[in-house]
Motif scaffolding. Structure first.
Motif, short mmCIF file in Angstrom:
data_model
loop_
_atom_site.label_atom_id
_atom_site.label_comp_id
_atom_site.label_asym_id
_atom_site.label_seq_id
_atom_site.Cartn_x
_atom_site.Cartn_y
_atom_site.Cartn_z
N UNK A 1 0.82 -1.22 0.00
CA UNK A 1 0.00 0.00 0.00
C UNK A 1 0.85 1.27 0.00
N UNK A 2 0.36 2.26 -0.72
CA UNK A 2 1.00 3.57 -0.76
C UNK A 2 -0.05 4.59 -0.33
N UNK A 3 0.25 5.32 0.72
CA UNK A 3 -0.69 6.31 1.25
C UNK A 3 -0.21 7.71 0.90
N UNK A 4 -1.16 8.59 0.65
CA UNK A 4 -0.83 9.95 0.24
C UNK A 4 -1.58 10.95 1.12
N UNK A 5 -0.87 11.62 2.02
CA UNK A 5 -1.53 12.60 2.89
C UNK A 5 -1.72 13.97 2.25
N UNK A 6 -1.31 14.12 1.00
CA UNK A 6 -1.30 15.44 0.36
C UNK A 6 -2.69 16.08 0.36
N UNK B 1 -1.19 19.05 4.84
CA UNK B 1 -0.58 17.76 4.50
C UNK B 1 0.13 17.19 5.72
N UNK B 2 0.89 18.02 6.41
CA UNK B 2 1.59 17.57 7.61
C UNK B 2 0.60 17.12 8.68
N UNK B 3 -0.48 17.86 8.84
CA UNK B 3 -1.50 17.48 9.83
C UNK B 3 -2.13 16.13 9.49
N UNK B 4 -2.42 15.91 8.22
CA UNK B 4 -3.00 14.64 7.78
C UNK B 4 -2.01 13.50 8.02
N UNK B 5 -0.75 13.72 7.70
CA UNK B 5 0.28 12.72 7.92
C UNK B 5 0.41 12.40 9.41
N UNK B 6 0.43 13.44 10.24
CA UNK B 6 0.55 13.25 11.68
C UNK B 6 -0.59 12.41 12.23
N UNK B 7 -1.77 12.66 11.74
CA UNK B 7 -2.96 11.95 12.22
C UNK B 7 -2.99 10.48 11.79
#
Length: 163
Positions: free
Chosen positions: A125-130, A143-149
Motif C-alpha cells: 500500500x502507498x498512502x498519500x496525505x497530500x 498535508x503535515x497534519x494529515x500525515x501526523x494523524x
C-alpha cells in the motif's frame, strides 16, 4: 512515545528535510538519520559499506517505510532496500511526502511508485496525505497534519511477503 520501530527508506539528498518532519511526528521510531558528512563517509567506502549499513539498521526494525518523494523511485539504494525488506519478509508500506515543505521550498511534484520498479514486489500500500487548498495548490501544513494523524495507522497496514 513511538509505538513501532521502523526503517525509513528515502532519497537522502532531495528529501532528508521532509524525513526530519516525518520523524518529528513521534509516532514511530526510525533509525538514526546520518548527517550529510556521515552519509558521504559511508558512501565513499563503497557499495558493500552501504549494504552493511542498510543491513545493520534494518535488522531489528519491525517494518520498512518508504517515504516517497519526487525522485525516490529512481534511487538504486531505495530499490535495494525495498527488495531486501521484501525478501526478509519485513512489512512494507509507502507514504508520499512530496506534499511537505522542505527548507523553505514548497511542495514537490508527485513521484512514481518505487514498488512498481522492483519485479517481485506486489500489493504494497502507498498512502498519500497530500492536501490541497480551494485553488488546487498543495497545502503543506494541512498535508503535515494529515500525515501526523494517520502515519501510525498506515504503517499498521504494511504488506508482508507471504511465501
Amino acid at each position: 512515545m513511538a509505538t513501532k520501530t521502523v526503517f525509513y527508506s528515502f532519497h537522502y539528498e532531495r528529501d532528508v528535510h521532509r524525513v526530519q518532519l516525518v520523524r518529528q511526528i513521534g509516532a514511530l521510531e526510525g533509525q538514526p538519520l546520518l548527517g550529510a558528512q556521515q552519509w558521504e563517509a559511508v558512501r565513499r567506502q563503497g557499495a558493500q559499506a552501504i549494504k552493511d549499513w542498510i543491513h545493520k539498521e534494518m535488522a531489528y526494525k519491525r517494518a520498512v517505510v518508504v517515504l516517497i518523494g519526487q525522485e525516490t523511485a529512481s534511487r538504486p539504494w531505495v530499490l535495494y532496500e525495498i527488495e531486501k525488506a521484501w525478501n526478509d519478509k519485513k512489512p512494507l508500506v509507502g507514504v508520499r511526502i512530496h506534499g511537505l515543505a522542505s527548507m523553505g521550498s514548497g511542495a514537490d511534484r508527485r513521484g512514481a511508485d518505487p514498488f512498481a520498479k522492483v519485479p517481485a514486489v506486489s500489493g504494497v500500500p502507498v498512502f498519500d496525505p497530500t492536501q490541497t487548498n480551494w485553488q488546487g495548490q498543495i497545502d503543506t501544513k494541512a498535508t503535515y497534519a494529515c500525515l501526523s494523524k494517520n502515519l501510525e495507522n498506515w504503517v499498521g497496514q504494511a504488506k508482508t511477503r507471504l511465501l
